[in-house]
Design a protein around this motif. Structure first.
Motif, short mmCIF file in Angstrom:
data_model
loop_
_atom_site.label_atom_id
_atom_site.label_comp_id
_atom_site.label_asym_id
_atom_site.label_seq_id
_atom_site.Cartn_x
_atom_site.Cartn_y
_atom_site.Cartn_z
N GLN A 31 0.30 107.83 12.04
CA GLN A 31 0.20 109.23 11.63
C GLN A 31 -0.28 110.13 12.76
O GLN A 31 0.12 111.27 12.85
CB GLN A 31 -0.81 109.35 10.49
N SER A 32 -1.19 109.59 13.59
CA SER A 32 -1.73 110.45 14.63
C SER A 32 -1.38 109.89 16.00
O SER A 32 -1.01 108.73 16.13
CB SER A 32 -3.24 110.59 14.45
N TRP A 33 -1.52 110.73 17.02
CA TRP A 33 -1.21 110.31 18.37
C TRP A 33 -1.98 109.06 18.73
O TRP A 33 -3.11 108.94 18.31
CB TRP A 33 -1.56 111.45 19.33
N PRO A 34 -1.36 108.11 19.44
CA PRO A 34 -0.07 108.16 20.14
C PRO A 34 1.15 107.87 19.26
O PRO A 34 2.22 107.67 19.80
CB PRO A 34 -0.22 107.09 21.22
N ARG A 35 1.00 107.88 17.93
CA ARG A 35 2.11 107.68 17.02
C ARG A 35 3.00 106.49 17.40
O ARG A 35 4.23 106.62 17.50
CB ARG A 35 2.96 108.97 16.92
N PRO B 187 -0.75 103.65 27.58
CA PRO B 187 -1.98 103.83 28.36
C PRO B 187 -2.57 105.22 28.19
O PRO B 187 -2.66 106.00 29.14
CB PRO B 187 -1.53 103.57 29.80
N VAL B 188 -2.97 105.53 26.99
CA VAL B 188 -3.56 106.84 26.72
C VAL B 188 -4.63 106.71 25.64
O VAL B 188 -4.49 105.92 24.71
CB VAL B 188 -2.46 107.86 26.30
N ALA B 189 -5.71 107.47 25.82
CA ALA B 189 -6.75 107.57 24.81
C ALA B 189 -6.93 109.05 24.52
O ALA B 189 -6.44 109.89 25.29
CB ALA B 189 -8.04 106.94 25.31
N GLU C 23 -4.22 118.45 25.75
CA GLU C 23 -5.20 118.36 26.83
C GLU C 23 -6.34 117.38 26.51
O GLU C 23 -7.18 117.13 27.36
CB GLU C 23 -5.76 119.76 27.18
N ASP C 24 -6.38 116.84 25.31
CA ASP C 24 -7.40 115.85 24.97
C ASP C 24 -6.96 114.43 25.30
O ASP C 24 -7.69 113.48 25.04
CB ASP C 24 -7.75 115.94 23.49
N ALA C 25 -5.75 114.29 25.83
CA ALA C 25 -5.26 112.96 26.21
C ALA C 25 -5.90 112.56 27.53
O ALA C 25 -6.06 113.39 28.42
CB ALA C 25 -3.76 112.97 26.34
#
Ligand SMILES: *[C@@H]1O[C@H](CO)[C@@H](O)[C@H](O)[C@H]1NC(C)=O
Ligand SMILES: *[C@@H]1O[C@H](CO)[C@@H](O)[C@H](O)[C@H]1NC(C)=O
Ligand SMILES: *[C@@H]1O[C@H](CO)[C@@H](O)[C@H](O)[C@H]1NC(C)=O
Ligand SMILES: *[C@@H]1O[C@H](CO)[C@@H](O)[C@H](O)[C@H]1NC(C)=O
Ligand SMILES: *[C@@H]1O[C@H](CO)[C@@H](O)[C@H](O)[C@H]1NC(C)=O
Ligand SMILES: *[C@@H]1O[C@H](CO)[C@@H](O)[C@H](O)[C@H]1NC(C)=O
Ligand SMILES: *[C@@H]1O[C@H](CO)[C@@H](O)[C@H](O)[C@H]1NC(C)=O
Ligand SMILES: *[C@@H]1O[C@H](CO)[C@@H](O)[C@H](O)[C@H]1NC(C)=O
Ligand SMILES: *[C@@H]1O[C@H](CO)[C@@H](O)[C@H](O)[C@H]1NC(C)=O
Ligand SMILES: *[C@@H]1O[C@H](CO)[C@@H](O)[C@H](O)[C@H]1NC(C)=O
Length: 401
Positions: free
Chosen positions: A193-197, A278-280, A289-291
């Motif tokens: 549902q939410s990033w990183p989907r 590879p993202v938080a 910009e919160d990635a």
């Protein structure tokens, strides 16, 4: 000459157009007949007490046509997810709670019949590390604080809703903060549902881990997570492959996907995988910009002298452990202190990992954007050819007597 060039670019564009239409049809069609598994959820199977001492054990049984995936998630010791793939739809999990809570020897948890086990792997969240990045270099080997051992946390009971379990825990100096893990198991293909989907299938489970409101030990603190993949030595998860991935509407600006897989000789078919982008994210409701990027170290064989988590101890007689660290944030990026939040998501599954393809939206846009002018040009081309041919046939052939 010009005509030849025109024809060639015609050809290429027409191909792209056809390809787009084909993919669109394919994605529309495959939506109807995805692979399904039947899920059943049991908390603390076979336990006489609903609150066994030391933490909960969740068992999600995912039954396919001729096989079963057993997902076991446990908070006795460091949080652990165990995945067991069997070649029958009737395999079962048996727990001897006396042995299981005792944690002194293996055999407390068995999957029966034992001969049906194709493979198994356990993912352990072993430690949380924090370092003071005074010079803002994001070098996780300098100025480390003493690590948080996750086996020493005080963990909540599982909060269940369907095949989803939430587990939160904290260390003494977290103040009001917590480290939480959420496990989801799926009946069919879909997306988070939410990033990183992340794209998942019925053969994979998803784990999200987040660090919320923890009081950092320095104002310039950054964090790392130490993970361990435990097996019986048959398919050791000894390498991480980094593949290119497309930048789509689901995970904007991320072009890579990391896969922690066993070394299988000369074949891309793996029996099990752990996969992440590879993202938080630095907020629970993130904006672009919160990635924040994350990096991993190479897996290395670890000696099992440290106390093994309850599930590993109960299932494996001779566990073999590979460990790696995932670090969050790069030089120049905001520190944990800026939002006091960090979340990261990964998949653990059997068989080939899901691969992103262009989404129907992108495919449609490509089809419309490229297709409309193409159709017009193609029609034009056909008319020209047709006229030339009529002219040619009129003169080229003379009746032969
Ligand atoms: C799965 O089981 C069905 C019947 O139970 C059988 O007809 C089929 O051949 C099996 N498929 C595989 C791949 O073993
Ligand atoms: C569980 O393990 C204990 C200790 O090994 C043993 O005494 C007991 O019989 C076992 N229980 C069952 C149901 O197998
Ligand atoms: C799979 O199933 C067959 C037949 O049920 C069994 O003989 C075999 O040992 C099983 N296990 C593996 C790993 O193939
Ligand atoms: C930070 O930079 C200072 C000055 O360049 C240096 O002395 C110090 O060792 C650095 N600290 C770390 C942890 O790299
Ligand atoms: C369990 O989770 C739900 C939402 O996921 C939340 O609303 C609820 O407060 C949680 N319950 C406990 C006891 O933490
Ligand atoms: C922790 O929570 C309590 C109660 O909600 C609150 O009074 C206290 O100020 C919080 N402490 C910090 C450091 O946020
Ligand atoms: C999931 O696993 C089953 C059994 O191994 C396989 O038949 C199926 O194709 C897999 N599905 C996906 C989407 O990978
Ligand atoms: C970060 O931490 C320092 C000291 O712990 C504090 O003074 C500062 O206000 C914090 N910054 C933010 C953005 O919370
Ligand atoms: C992979 O290949 C090497 C040499 O080519 C061989 O020694 C090794 O046993 C193979 N491993 C597996 C799992 O097949
Ligand atoms: C993770 O990083 C810490 C600190 O640098 C180190 O002590 C530990 O051995 C690393 N773990 C692995 C599995 O590489």
């Amino acid at each position: 000459m010009a005509a030849a060039v025109k024809t060639r670019s015609f050809g290429a564009s027409a191909l792209i157009f056809l390809f787009s239409v084909f993919s669109l049809c394919q994605s529309l069609l495959s939506g109807g007949e995805t692979f399904h598994r039947k899920l059943s959820v049991e908390l603390n199977p076979g336990s006489s007490s609903s609150l066994p001492p030391g933490g909960d054990l969740l068992h999600v049984r995912a039954v396919g046509d001729n096989d079963t995936l057993h997902f076991l998630f446990c908070s006795q010791g460091a949080p652990t997810l165990l995945l067991v793939h069997t070649n029958t739809s009737s395999s079962a999990v048996k727990v001897n709670w006396t042995q299981f809570t005792d944690r002194s020897h293996s055999g407390g948890l068995q999957v029966e019949p034992e001969t049906s086990i194709l493979y198994s792997t356990a993912l352990v969240f072993s430690r949380l590390l924090e370092y003071n990045d005074v010079n803002d270099t994001a070098d996780p080997t300098s100025d480390l604080f003493p690590p948080y051992e996750l086996r020493d946390f005080s963990w909540s009971r599982f909060n269940l809703s369907g095949p989803t379990a939430l587990l939160c825990g904290s260390a003494a100096n977290f103040v009001n903060g917590s480290l939480c893990l959420q496990l989801s198991v799926f009946e069919a293909e879909g997306r988070g549902q939410s990033w990183p989907r992340l794209l998942h299938t019925a053969n994979s489970s998803q784990l999200t881990v987040w660090l919320d409101g923890v009081l950092p030990r320095a104002s310039q603190s950054r964090f790392l997570l130490e993970l361990q993949a435990v097996g019986d030595g048959a398919y050791p998860l000894s390498r991480v492959e980094v593949h290119r991935s497309i930048d789509d509407e689901f995970t904007p600006s991320i072009f890579k996907v990391s896969r922690w897989v066993p070394s299988v000789n000369g074949s891309s078919d793996v029996p099990v995988f752990i996969q992440w982008k590879p993202v938080a994210y630095r907020r629970s409701q993130p904006a672009l910009e919160d990635a924040t990027p994350c990096r991993h170290t190479e897996p290395r064989l670890q000696s099992g002298e440290e106390a093994a988590p309850g599930l590993v101890r109960a299932f494996y007689a001779e566990p073999e452990t590979f460990g790696l660290n995932v670090s969050f944030g790069l030089a120049g990026e905001p520190f944990y202190n800026s939002t006091k939040f960090l979340s990261w998501t990964l998949l653990v599954g059997s068989g080939s990992p899901p691969v992103d393809s262009f989404s129907p939206l992108v495919v449609t846009m490509m089809a419309v954007g490229l297709g409309t002018p193409m159709i017009l040009l193609l029609l034009g081309g056909v008319c020209v050819c047709a006229r030339k041919r009529t002219a040619a046939t009129a003169t080229a052939y003379e009746p032969i007597n």
